[in-house]
Enzyme design. Structure first.
Site, PDB file in Angstrom:
ATOM      1  N   LYS A 172       0.822  -1.207   0.000  1.00  0.00           N
ATOM      2  CA  LYS A 172       0.000   0.000   0.000  1.00  0.00           C
ATOM      3  C   LYS A 172       0.859   1.261   0.000  1.00  0.00           C
ATOM      4  O   LYS A 172       1.918   1.310   0.639  1.00  0.00           O
ATOM      5  CB  LYS A 172      -0.908  -0.017   1.242  1.00  0.00           C
ATOM      6  CG  LYS A 172      -1.930   1.115   1.308  1.00  0.00           C
ATOM      7  CD  LYS A 172      -2.792   0.992   2.566  1.00  0.00           C
ATOM      8  CE  LYS A 172      -3.879   2.057   2.632  1.00  0.00           C
ATOM      9  NZ  LYS A 172      -4.705   1.953   3.850  1.00  0.00           N
ATOM     10  N   SER A 248      -9.557   1.774   2.947  1.00  0.00           N
ATOM     11  CA  SER A 248      -8.716   2.562   2.067  1.00  0.00           C
ATOM     12  C   SER A 248      -7.637   1.761   1.355  1.00  0.00           C
ATOM     13  O   SER A 248      -6.981   2.291   0.458  1.00  0.00           O
ATOM     14  CB  SER A 248      -8.054   3.693   2.878  1.00  0.00           C
ATOM     15  OG  SER A 248      -7.176   3.173   3.862  1.00  0.00           O
ATOM     16  N   GLY A 269      -7.189   1.486   9.806  1.00  0.00           N
ATOM     17  CA  GLY A 269      -7.497   2.336  10.951  1.00  0.00           C
ATOM     18  C   GLY A 269      -8.976   2.334  11.298  1.00  0.00           C
ATOM     19  O   GLY A 269      -9.378   2.711  12.391  1.00  0.00           O
ATOM     20  N   GLY A 270      -9.811   1.907  10.311  1.00  0.00           N
ATOM     21  CA  GLY A 270     -11.252   1.846  10.533  1.00  0.00           C
ATOM     22  C   GLY A 270     -11.904   0.825   9.616  1.00  0.00           C
ATOM     23  O   GLY A 270     -12.999   1.037   9.108  1.00  0.00           O
ATOM     24  N   GLY A 271     -11.187  -0.280   9.381  1.00  0.00           N
ATOM     25  CA  GLY A 271     -11.676  -1.316   8.472  1.00  0.00           C
ATOM     26  C   GLY A 271     -10.946  -1.347   7.149  1.00  0.00           C
ATOM     27  O   GLY A 271     -11.342  -2.080   6.233  1.00  0.00           O
ATOM     28  N   SER A 272      -9.860  -0.610   7.032  1.00  0.00           N
ATOM     29  CA  SER A 272      -9.245  -0.374   5.725  1.00  0.00           C
ATOM     30  C   SER A 272      -8.519  -1.552   5.108  1.00  0.00           C
ATOM     31  O   SER A 272      -8.151  -1.504   3.934  1.00  0.00           O
ATOM     32  CB  SER A 272      -8.292   0.820   5.804  1.00  0.00           C
ATOM     33  OG  SER A 272      -9.016   2.014   5.952  1.00  0.00           O
TER      34      SER A 272
END
Length: 563
Positions: A172, A248, A269-272
């Site tokens: 990434k 993301s 960080g929130g499901g990425s």
């Protein structure tokens, strides 16, 4: 306490209406007028009304000794040196796995150099046409070929560094990898400067001989979950190129699903990691917070950030996890963790294991999603696991507190460039950062008080069950709004549905795994999520492997075979 999460019905904005909203939010006077309805819409007024007596917990904290220690972990990383490895049956379409590459290299069916040439060709082809995939956005062809030649020499001499030697891996664009710049999905950072050192995760993959094929696309600065990116192009879903990948870590998931590599590295960080893995039909693991080093990853959201693997199969992810996890002296928070192991990973008998389900939460998703995830639960039950009803209180407060936490930390991370010239960021990024700027220090501290309540709620649940099962996303991959390209859109309704089951694992730091649970009638992948106790990644991978062996896989519309 009754189940309290709600679906949102907020108008989608793109084009002139979105530009107008951004202008209003970034103007001091008009923003002050909009602040109250924004705070209410986000639910922050509920957070402010809560009274929480507990002290704030600024990063996830939980007992360190609940996992199996090094002294009694019988099956460790050496499991992958077993020849032949008992492989997953992988019903239906067969993705090329790390183990397929390793076998083909050793029996002479192909070579790392031939695979490298195929990878370069496939990436170029994938990025052409009316619907370019845009999974990989930065490639150094000579570097790829040089790596492949070195792998070939080692394998020919019988001195392969590991099963990963010569196997393609994408990284990434949030994570440092020589000889590339780390641009974090935007044109604002690092365009002309290669990073001086690999991130720890990349260094460990390189030491294992992985063929590092380039930087994967991502939602700009990781602050969205669709994969739309006006700087590098919207990342497309290999199962349906007119649909989003999720984000993301959009390119990391798309690259694996398209066959460009069997393993990639993302950040969550929130499901990425889990969201794009689910929407693209692959596997994604967010380990326990601090299990995998963040050294060399862009500092975007310190207290909820995780680096981790996405793979074609659970076996690929288990190997990627084994190579990259563990203490790192360059990241102090990783130093207090139990032994990384894969105890009982190959054991299909799940007798004695308890699966927790909070039914109102589980069912708060599209009908097809609930149906496929229910089938996944039945697969676990068919192998001896038992189902147990649980309750998790304050899920909405946890959602709001996570949102305040991650957005505040991200705003802090990019504050200098945002204040210098906000117009360089994408429109949806600017909306999110403008909303974050309305949160106060009191909001942030209160959110950390909620973190303590969340950790306690889940630890209480894990007294009675071993894993908790939910869908990975409440909806399959949404269709790309072609009218919104290239600038993107604000779609808070879909964002809420996509993130419903993901953020608690980030906020608490507990490990979570997404596995393909099947497909919609249209052929879009559906993911199921398993969440576990701190440090018990091995159990999630073991149970995920059982689910995977019971789900027939379908071939993506865009897919490349590398040998």
């Amino acid at each position: 306490m009754p189940y309290d999460l709600k679906s949102l019905r907020v108008p989608r904005l793109w084009g002139l209406p979105l530009k107008t909203l951004v202008t209003l939010l970034e103007n001091g006077y008009s923003r002050s007028v909009l602040e109250s309805p924004l705070i209410k819409e986000a639910g922050v007024d509920k957070l402010r009304a809560l009274t929480v007596d507990d002290a704030p917990i600024m990063t996830p904290k939980y007992p360190k000794g609940r996992s199996i220690s090094a002294s009694n972990a019988k099956e460790t990383l050496d499991i992958f040196d077993t020849q032949p490895l008992p492989m997953s049956e992988q019903p239906g379409f067969h993705f090329q796995t790390i183990f397929d590459f390793a076998k083909a290299y050793r029996d002479g069916s192909t070579s790392p150099v031939l695979v490298a040439e195929q990878v370069i060709h496939a990436i170029n082809v994938s990025n052409e046409g009316k619907t370019p995939l845009r999974a990989i956005i930065n490639v150094n062809e000579q570097d790829i070929l040089n790596q492949a030649k070195a792998s070939q020499i080692r394998i020919d001499k019988g001195k392969a560094l590991s099963l990963l030697d010569g196997v393609p891996v994408a990284v990434k664009d949030e994570i440092d990898m020589v000889p590339y710049a780390t641009t974090v999905g935007t044109h604002i950072y690092g365009q002309d400067h290669s990073v001086p050192h690999d991130a720890t995760v990349v260094a460990r993959l390189r030491a294992a001989g992985a063929l590092l094929i380039g930087k994967a696309n991502m939602h700009e600065i990781g602050i969205g979950v669709t994969g739309a990116n006006p700087h590098f192009g919207v990342c497309r879903n290999p199962y349906h190129p007119l649909h989003h990948t999720g984000g993301s870590s959009s390119g990391s998931a798309s690259a694996v699903a398209a066959g460009l590599c069997p393993l990639s590295i993302g950040a969550d960080g929130g499901g990425s990691i889990r969201i794009p893995a689910a929407l693209c039909g692959v596997v994604g693991l967010k380990s326990t917070w601090s299990r995998v080093s963040e050294f060399g990853a862009a500092p975007l959201c310190w207290s909820v950030a995780h680096v981790g693997p996405l793979g074609a199969t659970v076996d690929d992810v288990a190997l990627g996890y084994s190579v990259t996890a563990g203490p790192d002296t360059q990241d102090d928070v990783t130093l207090e963790q139990p032994h990384v192991h894969l105890k009982d990973y190959l054991k299909n008998d799940l007798t004695g294991l308890r699966v927790g389900i909070y039914t109102p939460w589980f069912n708060h998703a599209d009908k097809e999603v609930v149906d496929r995830c229910t089938r996944a639960l039945k697969i676990l039950e068919s192998q001896g696991a038992t189902r147990h009803e649980i309750t998790i209180d304050n899920l909405d407060a946890q959602r709001i507190a996570h949102m305040v936490t991650i957005s505040s930390e991200m705003l802090t991370a990019v504050e200098e460039e945002y204040k210098k010239d906000a117009s360089r960021f994408a429109l949806d990024t600017r909306v999110n950062l403008a909303i974050a700027s309305t949160f106060s220090s009191t909001d942030y501290v209160k959110a950390q008080k909620i973190r303590g309540l969340a950790i306690k709620a889940f630890m209480d649940a894990f007294e009675d069950v071993d894993v908790i099962i939910t869908p990975s996303s409440a909806i399959p991959a949404p269709e790309i709004n072609s009218k919104a390209l290239p600038d993107g859109e604000s779609n808070l309704s879909d964002l809420t549905e996509i993130m419903r089951f993901a953020t608690t694992a980030n906020f608490t730091g507990f490990p979570a795994l997404t596995i393909n649970a099947g497909y919609t009638e249209k052929g879009l992948p559906i993911g199921v999520q398993l969440m576990g106790r701190p440090w018990e990644e091995s159990l999630l991978l073991r149970m995920g492997r059982v689910i995977e062996n019971g789900v027939k896989k379908q071939k993506p519309k865009v897919h490349f075979s590398l040998f």
